[in-house]
Design a protein around this motif. Structure first.
Motif, mmCIF file in Angstrom:
data_model
loop_
_atom_site.group_PDB
_atom_site.id
_atom_site.type_symbol
_atom_site.label_atom_id
_atom_site.label_comp_id
_atom_site.label_asym_id
_atom_site.label_seq_id
_atom_site.Cartn_x
_atom_site.Cartn_y
_atom_site.Cartn_z
ATOM 1 N N VAL A 33 1.056 -1.225 0.094
ATOM 2 C CA VAL A 33 0.090 0.134 0.122
ATOM 3 C C VAL A 33 0.904 1.188 0.026
ATOM 4 C CG1 VAL A 33 -1.816 1.282 1.406
ATOM 5 C CG2 VAL A 33 -1.763 -1.295 1.232
ATOM 6 N N SER A 34 0.560 2.196 -1.040
ATOM 7 C CA SER A 34 1.238 3.383 -1.165
ATOM 8 C C SER A 34 1.213 4.557 0.158
ATOM 9 C CB SER A 34 1.283 4.213 -2.412
ATOM 10 O OG SER A 34 1.477 3.274 -3.556
ATOM 11 N N ASN A 37 -2.544 6.316 1.124
ATOM 12 C CA ASN A 37 -3.486 5.265 0.444
ATOM 13 C C ASN A 37 -3.846 4.382 1.624
ATOM 14 O OD1 ASN A 37 -3.919 5.711 -2.480
ATOM 15 N ND2 ASN A 37 -1.687 6.378 -2.196
ATOM 16 N N LYS A 39 -6.181 0.423 1.699
ATOM 17 C CA LYS A 39 -6.974 -0.417 1.045
ATOM 18 C C LYS A 39 -7.835 -1.159 1.902
ATOM 19 C CE LYS A 39 -3.298 -1.621 -2.512
ATOM 20 N NZ LYS A 39 -3.763 -0.822 -3.725
ATOM 21 N N ILE A 65 -8.722 -7.649 -2.130
ATOM 22 C CA ILE A 65 -8.799 -6.019 -2.090
ATOM 23 C C ILE A 65 -9.812 -5.426 -2.849
ATOM 24 C CG2 ILE A 65 -7.079 -4.114 -2.775
ATOM 25 C CD1 ILE A 65 -4.936 -5.946 -2.865
ATOM 26 N N ASN A 68 -8.924 0.753 -3.295
ATOM 27 C CA ASN A 68 -7.959 1.605 -3.024
ATOM 28 C C ASN A 68 -8.461 2.947 -2.780
ATOM 29 O OD1 ASN A 68 -4.883 2.018 -2.480
ATOM 30 N ND2 ASN A 68 -5.583 3.617 -4.025
ATOM 31 N N ARG A 69 -8.195 3.457 -1.340
ATOM 32 C CA ARG A 69 -8.762 4.820 -1.032
ATOM 33 C C ARG A 69 -7.387 5.603 -0.774
ATOM 34 N NH1 ARG A 69 -13.162 5.503 -2.411
ATOM 35 N NH2 ARG A 69 -15.049 5.400 -1.427
ATOM 36 N N ASP A 70 -7.813 6.828 -1.743
ATOM 37 C CA ASP A 70 -6.695 8.145 -1.702
ATOM 38 C C ASP A 70 -6.890 8.827 -0.800
ATOM 39 O OD1 ASP A 70 -5.024 9.721 -2.482
ATOM 40 O OD2 ASP A 70 -5.327 10.098 -4.355
#
Length: 311
Positions: A33-34, A37, A39, A65, A68-70
């Motif tokens: 996960v960046s 961010n 998930k 998954i 993905n939430r920014d």
């Protein structure tokens, strides 16, 4: 031979699934996960956990998954057309900056399908409720209050869905093209009127200052003439006193002074050569004629003075 075949088959039955499981774990059992961010992980279709930035593990096939939430700030631009209190249609451009709250990632996904559409609806509602209360000029003056109303309304409604409103800005208010032309003409006319008033005031000041300067000039000229006559009178008096002290009677002294002044005047006229002068009698009896006129004026003045004193 039979035992060896059985063993091989048993080995294949055990090893192949283990190999497949290992392969799936290697390929689908981990993820990254960046930063900024998050998930959402579902297990067999049900919410399981929220994966934070960094290295994460999951069970292949079982865990999925979901999204993905920014968590960074996003911007949504909305254009709303509405009417002002004085019946002018305007297009209002609003920019809303929002983000997913880190502690409400679950709500942001499971409670609201489309945050952009939800925010747009609230912006429409607030703008069409606030701007019709104002005249066109007031809209330009109070656009910050409109932006504040939008932010407050959005913050109150979007908090339950896991979204925070960073700011709301009214970036542009665009009236109809004909209205803008009329406003520009009004502004131009106002500026022309103001320029004319300033020009008239400047002309008034110039006129007053010119009159004051001319008045001062004439006053100074009169004072100069008065001083000149005063000095001439003092000179004549001194000359009369000198002639009287030398033994001449007043009449003879007066005649001599007048003759001297007359000759000096003729000399100045001859030396300048200018024609814009007063012509005096230039004959042999010119001085006698002028003397006689001055003496007559002096005697008339004395007679008038005696009459006034007698009265």
């Amino acid at each position: 031979m039979y035992f060896e075949g059985y063993f091989i088959n048993f080995t294949l039955v055990i090893l192949v699934p283990l190999f497949l499981i290992a392969f799936l774990c290697l390929v689908d059992g981990w993820f990254i996960v960046s930063h900024k961010n998050a998930k959402i992980i579902e297990r067999l279709g049900k919410f399981h956990r929220i994966a934070q930035p960094g290295f994460n593990l999951k069970i292949p096939i079982v865990d999925k998954i979901c999204v993905n939430r920014d968590l960074r700030i996003n911007q949504l631009d909305v254009e709303v057309e509405t009417k002002t209190k004085d019946n002018v249609f305007v297009r209002t451009h609003v920019s809303v900056q929002f983000y997913v709250m880190p502690d409400k990632i679950y709500e942001s996904f499971y409670k609201l399908e489309s945050p952009e559409r939800q925010i747009t609806s609230y912006v429409y509602d607030v703008v069409r409720a606030e701007i019709p209360k104002m005249a066109l000029d007031s809209v330009f003056e109070n656009k910050d209050s409109v932006a504040t109303a939008i932010k407050d309304s959005l913050q109150e409604s979007m908090d339950d869905f896991g979204y925070a409103i960073s700011t709301a800005l009214v970036t542009d208010i665009d009236p109809d093209e004909r209205v803008k032309d009329s406003m520009n003409k009004i502004n131009a006319a106002e500026r022309d009127k103001l320029a004319a008033e300033y020009e008239a005031e400047a002309q008034k000041i110039r006129t007053v200052k010119h009159a004051e300067a001319e008045s001062e000039s004439k006053r100074l000229t009169g004072a100069g003439y008065a001083n000149l006559r005063k000095e001439i009178s003092k000179g004549i008096k001194e000359s009369m006193d000198t002639l009287r002290n030398s033994g001449l009677d007043p009449m003879s002294a007066t005649s001599m002074i007048l003759t001297t002044q007359y000759l000096e005047t003729l000399e100045k006229m001859a030396s300048t050569g200018k024609m814009s002068t007063i012509l005096l009698p230039s004959g042999p009896d010119g001085a006698s004629s002028i003397q006689q006129q001055i003496i007559s004026a002096i005697e008339a003045s004395k007679i008038n003075s005696d009459i006034l004193n007698h009265k």
